[in-house]
Design an enzyme around this catalytic site. Structure first.
Site, PDB file in Angstrom:
ATOM      1  N   GLY A 116       0.834  -1.201   0.000  1.00  0.00           N
ATOM      2  CA  GLY A 116       0.000   0.000   0.000  1.00  0.00           C
ATOM      3  C   GLY A 116       0.866   1.247   0.000  1.00  0.00           C
ATOM      4  O   GLY A 116       1.734   1.410   0.855  1.00  0.00           O
ATOM      5  N   ALA A 322       1.624  -6.705  20.995  1.00  0.00           N
ATOM      6  CA  ALA A 322       0.444  -7.032  20.201  1.00  0.00           C
ATOM      7  C   ALA A 322      -0.832  -6.479  20.843  1.00  0.00           C
ATOM      8  O   ALA A 322      -1.687  -5.904  20.169  1.00  0.00           O
ATOM      9  CB  ALA A 322       0.344  -8.542  20.051  1.00  0.00           C
ATOM     10  N   HIS A 446      -7.949 -22.413  46.102  1.00  0.00           N
ATOM     11  CA  HIS A 446      -6.800 -23.159  46.613  1.00  0.00           C
ATOM     12  C   HIS A 446      -6.832 -24.575  46.067  1.00  0.00           C
ATOM     13  O   HIS A 446      -7.892 -25.206  46.081  1.00  0.00           O
ATOM     14  CB  HIS A 446      -6.851 -23.212  48.144  1.00  0.00           C
ATOM     15  CG  HIS A 446      -5.797 -24.104  48.727  1.00  0.00           C
ATOM     16  ND1 HIS A 446      -4.479 -23.708  48.826  1.00  0.00           N
ATOM     17  CD2 HIS A 446      -5.857 -25.378  49.211  1.00  0.00           C
ATOM     18  CE1 HIS A 446      -3.767 -24.694  49.348  1.00  0.00           C
ATOM     19  NE2 HIS A 446      -4.587 -25.733  49.589  1.00  0.00           N
TER      20      HIS A 446
HETATM   21  P1  FAD Z   1       2.775  -5.940  12.686  1.00  0.00           P
HETATM   22  O1  FAD Z   1       2.302  -7.135  13.401  1.00  0.00           O
HETATM   23  O2  FAD Z   1       4.235  -5.767  12.495  1.00  0.00           O
HETATM   24  O3  FAD Z   1       2.027  -5.941  11.275  1.00  0.00           O
HETATM   25  C1  FAD Z   1       2.296  -4.995  10.307  1.00  0.00           C
HETATM   26  C2  FAD Z   1       1.874  -5.555   8.971  1.00  0.00           C
HETATM   27  O4  FAD Z   1       1.871  -4.503   8.009  1.00  0.00           O
HETATM   28  C3  FAD Z   1       2.812  -6.628   8.403  1.00  0.00           C
HETATM   29  O5  FAD Z   1       2.080  -7.766   8.058  1.00  0.00           O
HETATM   30  C4  FAD Z   1       3.422  -5.970   7.172  1.00  0.00           C
HETATM   31  O6  FAD Z   1       3.689  -6.897   6.128  1.00  0.00           O
HETATM   32  C5  FAD Z   1       2.337  -4.993   6.763  1.00  0.00           C
HETATM   33  N1  FAD Z   1       2.802  -3.837   5.991  1.00  0.00           N
HETATM   34  C6  FAD Z   1       3.813  -2.989   6.289  1.00  0.00           C
HETATM   35  N2  FAD Z   1       3.889  -1.995   5.371  1.00  0.00           N
HETATM   36  C7  FAD Z   1       2.897  -2.240   4.473  1.00  0.00           C
HETATM   37  C8  FAD Z   1       2.447  -1.565   3.305  1.00  0.00           C
HETATM   38  N3  FAD Z   1       2.996  -0.409   2.895  1.00  0.00           N
HETATM   39  N4  FAD Z   1       1.420  -2.113   2.615  1.00  0.00           N
HETATM   40  C9  FAD Z   1       0.816  -3.257   3.029  1.00  0.00           C
HETATM   41  N5  FAD Z   1       1.191  -3.915   4.136  1.00  0.00           N
HETATM   42  C10 FAD Z   1       2.213  -3.411   4.853  1.00  0.00           C
HETATM   43  N6  FAD Z   1       4.103  -9.019  21.389  1.00  0.00           N
HETATM   44  C11 FAD Z   1       3.311  -9.441  22.385  1.00  0.00           C
HETATM   45  O7  FAD Z   1       2.448  -8.680  22.854  1.00  0.00           O
HETATM   46  N7  FAD Z   1       3.437 -10.707  22.901  1.00  0.00           N
HETATM   47  C12 FAD Z   1       4.372 -11.562  22.447  1.00  0.00           C
HETATM   48  O8  FAD Z   1       4.460 -12.681  22.926  1.00  0.00           O
HETATM   49  C13 FAD Z   1       5.229 -11.140  21.415  1.00  0.00           C
HETATM   50  N8  FAD Z   1       6.165 -11.971  20.931  1.00  0.00           N
HETATM   51  C14 FAD Z   1       6.962 -11.545  19.901  1.00  0.00           C
HETATM   52  C15 FAD Z   1       7.955 -12.409  19.446  1.00  0.00           C
HETATM   53  C16 FAD Z   1       8.781 -12.018  18.411  1.00  0.00           C
HETATM   54  C17 FAD Z   1       9.844 -12.964  17.917  1.00  0.00           C
HETATM   55  C18 FAD Z   1       8.602 -10.748  17.810  1.00  0.00           C
HETATM   56  C19 FAD Z   1       9.452 -10.328  16.653  1.00  0.00           C
HETATM   57  C20 FAD Z   1       7.634  -9.877  18.267  1.00  0.00           C
HETATM   58  C21 FAD Z   1       6.810 -10.269  19.326  1.00  0.00           C
HETATM   59  N9  FAD Z   1       5.840  -9.425  19.855  1.00  0.00           N
HETATM   60  C22 FAD Z   1       5.053  -9.836  20.887  1.00  0.00           C
HETATM   61  C23 FAD Z   1       5.618  -8.072  19.315  1.00  0.00           C
HETATM   62  C24 FAD Z   1       4.406  -8.079  18.368  1.00  0.00           C
HETATM   63  O9  FAD Z   1       4.636  -8.992  17.328  1.00  0.00           O
HETATM   64  C25 FAD Z   1       4.175  -6.679  17.808  1.00  0.00           C
HETATM   65  O10 FAD Z   1       4.074  -5.744  18.859  1.00  0.00           O
HETATM   66  C26 FAD Z   1       2.904  -6.649  16.982  1.00  0.00           C
HETATM   67  O11 FAD Z   1       2.960  -7.564  15.920  1.00  0.00           O
HETATM   68  C27 FAD Z   1       2.653  -5.251  16.423  1.00  0.00           C
HETATM   69  O12 FAD Z   1       1.478  -5.275  15.695  1.00  0.00           O
HETATM   70  P2  FAD Z   1       1.206  -4.234  14.499  1.00  0.00           P
HETATM   71  O13 FAD Z   1      -0.171  -4.530  14.041  1.00  0.00           O
HETATM   72  O14 FAD Z   1       1.525  -2.871  14.947  1.00  0.00           O
HETATM   73  O15 FAD Z   1       2.268  -4.593  13.376  1.00  0.00           O
END
Ligand code: FAD
Ligand code: NAD
Length: 468
Positions: A116, A322, A446
Site C-alpha cells: 500500500g 500485540a 486453593h
Molecule cells: P505488525 O504485526 O508488524 O504488522 C504490520 C503488517 O503490516 C505486516 O504484516 C506488514 O507486512 C504490513 N505492511 C507494512 N507496510 C505495508 C504496506 N505499505 N502495505 C501493506 N502492508 C504493509 N508481542 C506481544 O504482545 N506478545 C508476544 O508474545 C510477542 N512476541 C513476539 C515475538 C517475536 C519474535 C517478535 C518479533 C515480536 C513479538 N511481539 C510480541 C511483538 C508483536 O509482534 C508486535 O508488537 C505486533 O505484531 C505489532 O502489531 P502491528 O499490528 O503494529 O504490526
C-alpha cells in the site's frame, strides 16, 4: 478504483482488529497487506511461533529433566526432531493466520494483497506481487504497518549465521553455541528455546541487567534462574563487532572495565529491539509526518498530521506489544465512529514468556522512587505455595507496590509459573483502582498460583501474609 469508509494498511494485531471493529461499527472496510498471509509480525514471525517453540522445547526439557522425578520412565533416549518441531510451529501459524482470513470474510472486510502506497490523503495504490495495481479510495485510513528487527550499524545480518528472530524461528539445526546480542524479551525467549534443546547460550547485554525496562527485582530473579540453567550472562558489555568466518561467528565487546572480550559461536542472534516500518508507504504524499526515530507522529487521538489518517501499533510511540496494538486498533475505529474511547497506557501489561514467566503492570519500584511517590511493598515467594510444590515450579515471587497513604495498588510485578495469565488479575484490580487490602480480602481458589497475589496483597496491607 474501489471506495471505502476506512482502509487499513497492515494486517497485524493492530490492523486486523481495527478492521473488525470498523466493520462492527457499520463502516465499509478494506485491509491491505503486502504479505501473502494476514496476521503481521505477531502471527507469522512473532508472538505465536515463538510461543509454539517455547511450548515444544518446554515439553522436551520436562521429558529429559523432570519426568523421572514424577515417576515417569521413558525407555531409551528422548530425542529432538527439530524439523518436526518447526513444522508443528508452522502448522500453528498457518491455522492462526487462516483464522484471520475467516474473520475478514465473516465481517465483510475486503482484503487486498500488495504494498500500500499513498498517492494522496484519500488514495492508496496497492501494488500486487503480480504487478497489478489497484486504487483504493478511503475517507479514513489507519496505518498499522508495524516494525522490523533493528540492528547495529556494524552488523551484517546474513540471515544464515548472523540472524534476527525471523530466522531463529526456522533454524535447520540446533546451534552448538548461540550468541545473543540483547538480553531483552526476544533474546531471552528464543535463547531459552535453544538452551533447552541443547545449545550453549551466551547473552551479551549492553545494560547492567537483563530485561532492563522491567522492575529490577524481576531481572535479578530471572538472571538467577537462567544462570542456574547454565546460560552465560554477560551484562554491561558493549558489542563492537560481529564477524563471520565460515561457519563461525565472532562477537567482540568491551566489558565494564573497557577490556575487549571475544565470544565465538556458530550462530549469532541480533535482538536489540525493533524499528518502525514505513518503507514504501510514501507517507509524505499524504502529508504524514514521521518523528526523529521514524515513527508515524500521532496526537492523543492517534491521529497523524493528516486529519483523516490515523496510526497504531508498533509504527507509533509506546510499547511494541500485540495487545497494545489491538487496544489502539479498537480506539481508532471507535474514534472514527464518533465515540470517545480511552486507553490507560499505564495498565498495559508486559510479559516475558520464559519459564518462569515474567509479568508486570503499572509502575516499577524504580519509577516510583524517581517520581518521589511514597510506597509500600508486599512480596510473596512462589515456593511457599502448595500448588508450586505440586508442580515443582518453585522459582519466583509476586510483588505488589501500593501507595503508602491510600493503599491503592500502583504496580504488580511477578515471576513464576503462569505469571502471564495471572497478571490479568492485577490489571483488573488496577483498572478498578483497588487497594492492596481489597485484593487481600478476595477469595482465591486453593491450590492455585494466584494465591501468591492474595498473599502479596496481605503483605502489602499489613505485613500479614499467612503462609510465610
Ligand atoms: P505488525 O504485526 O508488524 O504488522 C504490520 C503488517 O503490516 C505486516 O504484516 C506488514 O507486512 C504490513 N505492511 C507494512 N507496510 C505495508 C504496506 N505499505 N502495505 C501493506 N502492508 C504493509 N508481542 C506481544 O504482545 N506478545 C508476544 O508474545 C510477542 N512476541 C513476539 C515475538 C517475536 C519474535 C517478535 C518479533 C515480536 C513479538 N511481539 C510480541 C511483538 C508483536 O509482534 C508486535 O508488537 C505486533 O505484531 C505489532 O502489531 P502491528 O499490528 O503494529 O504490526
Ligand atoms: P528489547 O527492547 O526487549 O531488548 C533489546 C535489548 O538489547 C535491551 O535489553 C537492550 O539494552 C539491548 N541492547 C541494545 N543495544 C545493544 C548493544 N549494542 N549491545 C548489547 N545489547 C544491546 O527488544 P527485543 O528483545 O529485540 O524485542 C523487540 C520488541 O518486540 C520489544 O519491544 C518487545 O516488546 C517485542 N516483543 C515482545 C515479546 C513479548 O511480549 N513477550 C516477545 C518478543 C518481542
Amino acid at each position: 478504483m474501489k471506495s471505502y469508509d476506512v482502509a487499513v494498511i497492515g494486517s497485524g494485531p493492530g490492523g486486523y482488529v481495527a478492521a473488525i471493529r470498523c466493520a462492527q461499527l457499520g463502516m465499509k472496510t478494506a485491509i491491505i497487506e503486502k504479505y501473502a498471509t494476514l496476521g503481521g509480525t505477531c502471527l507469522n514471525v512473532g508472538c505465536i511461533p515463538s510461543k509454539a517453540l517455547l511450548d515444544s522445547s518446554h515439553h522436551y526439557e520436562d521429558a529429559v529433566k523432570h519426568f523421572e522425578e514424577h515417576g515417569i520412565e521413558i525407555p531409551g533416549d528422548v530425542k529432538v526432531n527439530l524439523e518436526k518441531m518447526i513444522a508443528r510451529k508452522q502448522a500453528v501459524v498457518d491455522q492462526t493466520t487462516g483464522g484471520i482470513d475467516f474473520l475478514m470474510k465473516k465481517n465483510n472486510i475486503d482484503v487486498f494483497h500488495g504494498l500500500g502506497t499513498f498517492k494522496d490523503k484519500t488514495t492508496i495504490t496497492v501494488k500486487g506481487n503480480d504487478s497489478t495495481e489497484t486504487e483504493v479510495v478511503a475517507k479514513h485510513t489507519i496505518i498499522a504497518t508495524g516494525s522490523k528487527p533493528s540492528t547495529l550499524p556494524f552488523i551484517d545480518i546474513d540471515k544464515e549465521r548472523i540472524i534476527t528472530s525471523t530466522e531463529a524461528l526456522k533454524l535447520k539445526e540446533i546451534p552448538k553455541h548461540l550468541i545473543i546480542i540483547g538480553g531483552g524479551v526476544i533474546g531471552l525467549e528464543l535463547g531459552q528455546v535453544y538452551k533447552r534443546l541443547g545449545a550453549e547460550v551466551t547473552v551479551v547485554e549492553y545494560m547492567d541487567r537483563i530485561i532492563p525496562t522491567m522492575d529490577a527485582g524481576l531481572s535479578k530473579e530471572l538472571n538467577k534462574v537462567f544462570k542456574k540453567a547454565k546460560f552465560k550472562m554477560q551484562v554491561s558489555h558493549k558489542v563492537k563487532s560481529v564477524e563471520r568466518k565460515g561457519d563461525e561467528v565472532i562477537v567482540k565487546a568491551d566489558n565494564k572495565k573497557g577490556e575487549e572480550v571475544e565470544f565465538k559461536g556458530d550462530y549469532c542472534l541480533v535482538s536489540v529491539g525493533r524499528s518502525p516500518y514505513t518503507d514504501g508507504l510514501n507517507a509524505e504524499a499524504a502529508g504524514i509526518r514521521l518523528d526523529d526515530i521514524g515513527r508515524v507522529e500521532v496526537n492523543a487521538h492517534l491521529q497523524t498530521s493528516a486529519e483523516n489518517i490515523y496510526a497504531i501499533g508498533d509504527v507509533v510511540k509506546g510499547a511494541m506489544l500485540a495487545h497494545k496494538a489491538e487496544e489502539e486498533g479498537v480506539f481508532v475505529a471507535e474514534t472514527i465512529a464518533g465515540q470517545k474511547p480511552h486507553i490507560d497506557y499505564n495498565l498495559i501489561p508486559g510479559v516475558v514468556y520464559t519459564w518462569p514467566e515474567v509479568a508486570s503492570v503499572g509502575k516499577t519500584e524504580e519509577q516510583l522512587k524517581e517520581a518521589g511517590i511514597d510506597y509500600k511493598t508486599g512480596q510473596f515467594p512462589m515456593r511457599a505455595l502448595g500448588r508450586s510444590r505440586a508442580s515443582m515450579d518453585l522459582d519466583g515471587f509476586v510483588k505488589i507496590l501500593a501507595d503508602k497513604t491510600t493503599d491503592e495498588i500502583l504496580g504488580v510485578h511477578m515471576i513464576g509459573a503462569r505469571a502471564a495469565d495471572m497478571i490479568a488479575e492485577a490489571v483488573v484490580a488496577m483498572e478498578y483502582r483497588a487497594s492492596a487490602e481489597d485484593v487481600s480480602r478476595m477469595s482465591h481458589a486453593h491450590p492455585t498460583f494466584t494465591e501468591a497475589i492474595k498473599e502479596a496483597a496481605l503483605a502489602a496491607t499489613d505485613d500479614r501474609a499467612l503462609h510465610v
